[in-house]
Design an enzyme around this catalytic site. Structure first.
Site, PDB file in Angstrom:
ATOM      1  N   GLY B  48       0.789  -1.228   0.000  1.00 26.97           N
ATOM      2  CA  GLY B  48       0.000   0.000   0.000  1.00 26.97           C
ATOM      3  C   GLY B  48       0.816   1.270   0.000  1.00 26.97           C
ATOM      4  O   GLY B  48       0.275   2.352  -0.244  1.00 26.97           O
ATOM      5  N   CYS B 256     -27.976  -9.167 -15.457  1.00 27.79           N
ATOM      6  CA  CYS B 256     -27.504  -8.889 -16.819  1.00 27.79           C
ATOM      7  C   CYS B 256     -28.598  -9.289 -17.816  1.00 27.79           C
ATOM      8  O   CYS B 256     -29.132 -10.403 -17.747  1.00 27.79           O
ATOM      9  CB  CYS B 256     -26.219  -9.670 -17.101  1.00 27.79           C
ATOM     10  SG  CYS B 256     -25.680  -9.536 -18.829  1.00 27.79           S
ATOM     11  N   CYS B 259     -26.889 -12.318 -20.066  1.00 27.90           N
ATOM     12  CA  CYS B 259     -26.542 -13.642 -19.540  1.00 27.90           C
ATOM     13  C   CYS B 259     -27.290 -13.970 -18.249  1.00 27.90           C
ATOM     14  O   CYS B 259     -27.142 -15.062 -17.712  1.00 27.90           O
ATOM     15  CB  CYS B 259     -25.040 -13.768 -19.315  1.00 27.90           C
ATOM     16  SG  CYS B 259     -24.442 -12.932 -17.826  1.00 27.90           S
TER      17      CYS B 259
END
Lengths: 192, 308, 364
Positions: B48, B256, B259
């Site tokens: 980080g 979606c 799909c």
């Protein structure tokens, strides 16, 4: 162990590929403390092995200073590093990389641990060990799923190093062609 | 003076890869790659923390992925299989452009399948398919400093990181809640890595934040800002929040339309002049694989295979 | 029916083909030669060399041709090329005192050794379009009158003030300066890094910053002590020979400003200077650089920081590079629909929550 006949040999045969492969292994072992990989392509003079040589060729150049600790500070190794990397050889307290047997590295004075604002300005250790196994001290921390084990040359020094996080040093351990690493972020547990 | 394994572009090219002979493997000269590799190692050792690196001018503009490209170039081996996505999609123009760059300069295999890739360079998304220990995810980062929009000065933000003084960030997030009832940050949502550094996960939607703790190595490259940072595998990455306002990785409340997936991040597409909408997976590979496996969404076209 | 956008690769190829066509323009007209650009657009070439940090007029001309005259795009091409070149060595510092000056003026003295040499300047031209140039096949201008070349070096004006103790002397320093192309910027950067950065900073940015100091934002009145343009030899030490050899000549523009300084507890009142140096003929840039350099020296000279942008080292150095700036600015053209979608969802959610709150309040 076979060694470079003289300073002009023992470098990478195909630098872009050899360095890329060595780096991926070095990165992987540093990202996954305890994991051991094998490096190839370098043949430095004794007492360094293939892995330590490959790390030097992969990471060092005229922009990095190298300290040869104790018994490693010998003419053939100086020449080999000079020829293959161009890295200036310096005292311990100026080194970006310090290389040697663990007792020699441990005795080196003033190795840099970075600053609060720039913890990256620290020395990276490359310690050539007589043995390297995924056994011994228990390790936890970033890069480790549960617990890893590594045959550290000692625990107290590395515990003290980790306690200074984010300051501290990162270490590569090499043994012949094998390499493992211990970043400063790893916690080392007693009695592992 | 030239040294063996030296730095003249073209001198070090690998013979194995079918690359454009004018370039070194993966474009960058070996000295530059060494410099980047050293920065990557520091980044992994201090998760980080943003490691300064001497970013080079690349043949694509700053802000278009030069940091990610330099990190990928320093990480690739000739045996890698590379996937490049932008907005989750393999066929967005900048993803295409970067993928072509590495095909030309590194000769590596490329793929659109997440599972087949060993190195994935991404802009703004983490793939839906969980990544494995054998994969590396490289992020393109525009502004690596999570505190930059609270304090523009590098000299100041560097001190804040050194002192772990993140009060300003918490105040900002709390002000959001006081004013708006929610944290007004939907992407590039700040995280704390391994309990120490506050980090910008790049402009991924906050929906992706929980995936940041993963088995793969994650590398972040910011070319213009000259910073590299990293998250090793299995590293705790916590999105900043408050006890009474826990982090919420929300997404559009739809499935979606192609799909039928209801767990993936969705793009909203305007489909007609009347402003009609549909929602589709942003991860094109994920969506395609699901459709290949026979999954269908509410607006799927009539399917020959299904009908047959 | 919705079909996911495909064909990015073909779109890119076609765009490139169209770009090539546009660059060439109407093929009924002769293509520009690099020599024409180098000889007749020489100030554009100089700017590309200066901000591209690469002294090669032919490559700069090529970049200008390829970039269709977009100088920032040309500078980008040069920078991207430059960064791939190996470093074979470092030259010795050039001696601008030994410059063969084409132009040398001082605003602080009516005359000085070496004289006021106007050289080929726009300064006293009347800015009237010269329609004679519009005609094809204009004969070459008659040669300008030639003065006898000065053989002695032209001394720097600042040296006279320095000899009298009136100009702050710059301490000699032989430590190798940090290289901004090889070392990431960190602050405070120091003057050597500032000057490197300013030397290749965008001309427009530097001009704007310099102008702001003239208008009172970090005010420090500057006289152009000296502006000189000419060629200097570049020498390199050859260890095998044990001495330096001349490897070529480059054209430079150098500006030293003379600025007031009240003095401080430790220094008596004296003049101070700002310094500008760029490749080629670039006097607007060199003067601008000198003003900004001087403004950035406030701390070293014990002056007040008035909060002016031109006094702010981090601000100036982080924003002066046009390649960084244009890249980041233009990247917002790239798709951002994933982030935009997350903003959409957040705004919708916050509006729903606010709506629910209002309804609840109304009910109470």
């Amino acid at each position: 162990m076979p060694s470079a006949a003289h300073s002009f040999t023992g470098g990478f045969a195909d630098a872009p590929r050899d360095a890329a492969e060595a780096f991926r292994s070095a990165m992987t072992v540093l990202a996954r403390p305890g994991e051991i990989r094998t490096l190839h392509g370098a043949l430095p003079p004794a007492p360094l092995g293939v892995a330590a040589g490959a790390l030097l060729l992969t990471l060092c150049d005229a922009d990095t200073s190298v300290h040869l600790a104790g018994a490693c500070d010998r003419p053939d190794l100086r020449d080999w590093i000079g020829f293959h990397t161009g890295a200036p050889l310096v005292a311990a307290d100026q080194a970006d990389f310090a290389i040697g047997a663990w007792p020699d590295l441990r005795a080196a004075q003033g190795l840099r641990i970075g600053t609060a604002e720039y913890p990256d300005r620290s020395c990276t250790l490359i310690a050539e060990l007589p043995a390297l196994d995924a056994a011994g001290a228990a390790l936890t921390g970033p890069g480790i799923r549960d617990t890893a084990h590594l045959s550290l040359p000692e625990t107290a020094w590395f515990q003290a190093n980790a306690a200074r996080f984010p300051l501290g040093m990162d270490a590569f351990f090499t043994c012949g062609a094998r390499v493992a690493a211990l970043p400063r972020s790893t916690t080392i547990h007693n009695g592992g | 003076m030239m040294r063996p394994g030296g730095d003249r572009v073209g001198d070090d090219r690998t013979e194995a890869a079918v690359t454009d002979p004018a370039y070194n493997f993966a474009y960058l000269d070996e000295q530059t790659k060494r410099m980047i590799r050293r920065a990557i190692l520091k980044g992994l050792a201090v998760p980080g923390y943003q490691v300064p690196f001497a970013s080079r001018e690349m043949p694509m503009p700053y802000g278009w992925g030069t940091g990610g490209v330099q990190v990928t170039a320093a990480t690739l081996t000739p045996d890698d299989t590379l996937k490049v996505i932008d907005q989750g999609a393999d066929d967005t123009t900048n993803a295409v452009s970067i993928r072509k760059f590495f095909q030309k300069t590194a000769g590596v295999a490329v793929t659109e399948r997440t599972a087949d890739a060993t190195v994935i360079q991404t802009r703004h998304r983490i793939p839906e398919h969980p990544l494995t220990e054998d994969q590396i995810l490289v992020y393109q980062v525009p502004i690596p400093e999570p505190l930059r929009f609270l304090e523009p000065r590098e000299t100041e933000t560097r001190k804040m990181h050194a002192l772990q003084d993140y009060g300003l960030m918490h105040v900002k997030l709390y002000e959001d809640i006081a004013q708006n009832g929610a944290i007004a940050k939907s992407y590039a949502y700040p995280v704390k890595v391994s309990g120490r550094y506050v980090m910008d996960p790049s402009p991924i939607p906050k929906f992706d934040n929980p995936k940041l703790d993963m088995p793969a190595i994650q590398l972040f490259g910011a070319g213009r800002e000259q910073r590299i940072y990293a998250v090793p595998p299995y590293t705790p990455v916590v999105s900043l929040d408050f006890e009474d306002f826990p982090f919420d990785p929300s997404k559009a409340d739809h499935a979606c339309d192609l799909c039928g997936a209801d767990t993936s991040y969705l793009d909203e597409v305007i489909v007609d002049d009347a402003g009609g909408r549909m929602f589709v997976c942003s991860d094109t590979d994920f969506c395609g694989e699901r459709r290949d496996a026979g999954h269908r969404g509410a607006m799927s076209p009539p399917d020959a295979a299904v009908q047959a | 029916m919705y079909v996911a956008v495909k064909g990015g690769e073909r779109a890119i190829e076609n765009a490139h083909a169209w770009l090539d066509e546009e660059r060439r323009g109407d093929p009924a007209f002769a293509a520009l030669s690099l020599a024409q650009i180098r000889e007749q657009l020489s100030l554009a070439v100089d700017r590309v060399m200066a901000e591209g940090s690469l002294y090669d007029p032919d490559l700069a001309a090529l970049a200008i041709k390829q970039a269709r005259g977009d100088l920032i795009e040309a500078i980008f091409l040069i920078r991207a090329y430059r960064t791939t070149l190996p470093r074979l060595g470092t030259s010795r510092p050039v001696d601008t005192g030994a410059m063969a000056c084409d132009r040398r003026i001082s605003a602080t003295y009516k005359d000085a050794p070496g004289g006021q040499v106007l050289g080929p300047t726009f300064d006293y031209t009347h800015r009237l379009l010269d329609f004679k140039l519009a005609a094809e096949g204009t004969p070459a201008p008659a040669p300008a009158p030639q003065a006898t070349a000065r053989t002695a070096p032209t001394p720097h004006i600042a040296a006279y003030l320095q000899d009298e103790g009136l100009m702050q002397s710059e301490p000699a320093d032989d430590t190798a300066p940090s290289d901004i192309t090889r070392t990431p910027m960190s602050y405070p950067a120091g003057r050597a890094v500032r000057l490197q950065s300013l030397a290749r900073a965008d001309e427009g940015f530097t001009l704007g910053m310099a102008y702001s100091t003239q208008r009172g934002y970090g005010y420090n009145h500057a006289f152009v002590g000296e502006l000189r343009i000419g060629r200097v030899p570049v020498e390199m030490d050859v260890p095998e020979l044990g001495f330096a050899v001349e490897i070529g000549e480059i054209e430079l523009t150098e500006c030293e400003t003379v600025n007031q300084f009240k003095g401080s507890r430790t220094s008596p009142p004296q003049f101070t200077r700002g310094y500008g140096l760029v490749f080629g003929k670039g006097e607007r840039k060199a003067i601008s650089m000198a003003l900004v350099d001087r403004a950035l020296r406030w701390e070293e000279l014990g002056e007040d920081n008035t909060g002016a942008a031109a006094q702010d080292e981090e601000f100036v150095l982080s924003h002066g590079d046009n390649i960084q700036a244009t890249g980041f600015l233009e990247h917002i053209k790239l798709p951002h629909y994933v982030d935009f979608q997350s903003e959409l969802e957040l705004v919708r959610k916050m509006r729903r929550d606010a709506g629910a709150g209002n309804t609840a309040e109304a009910a109470e």
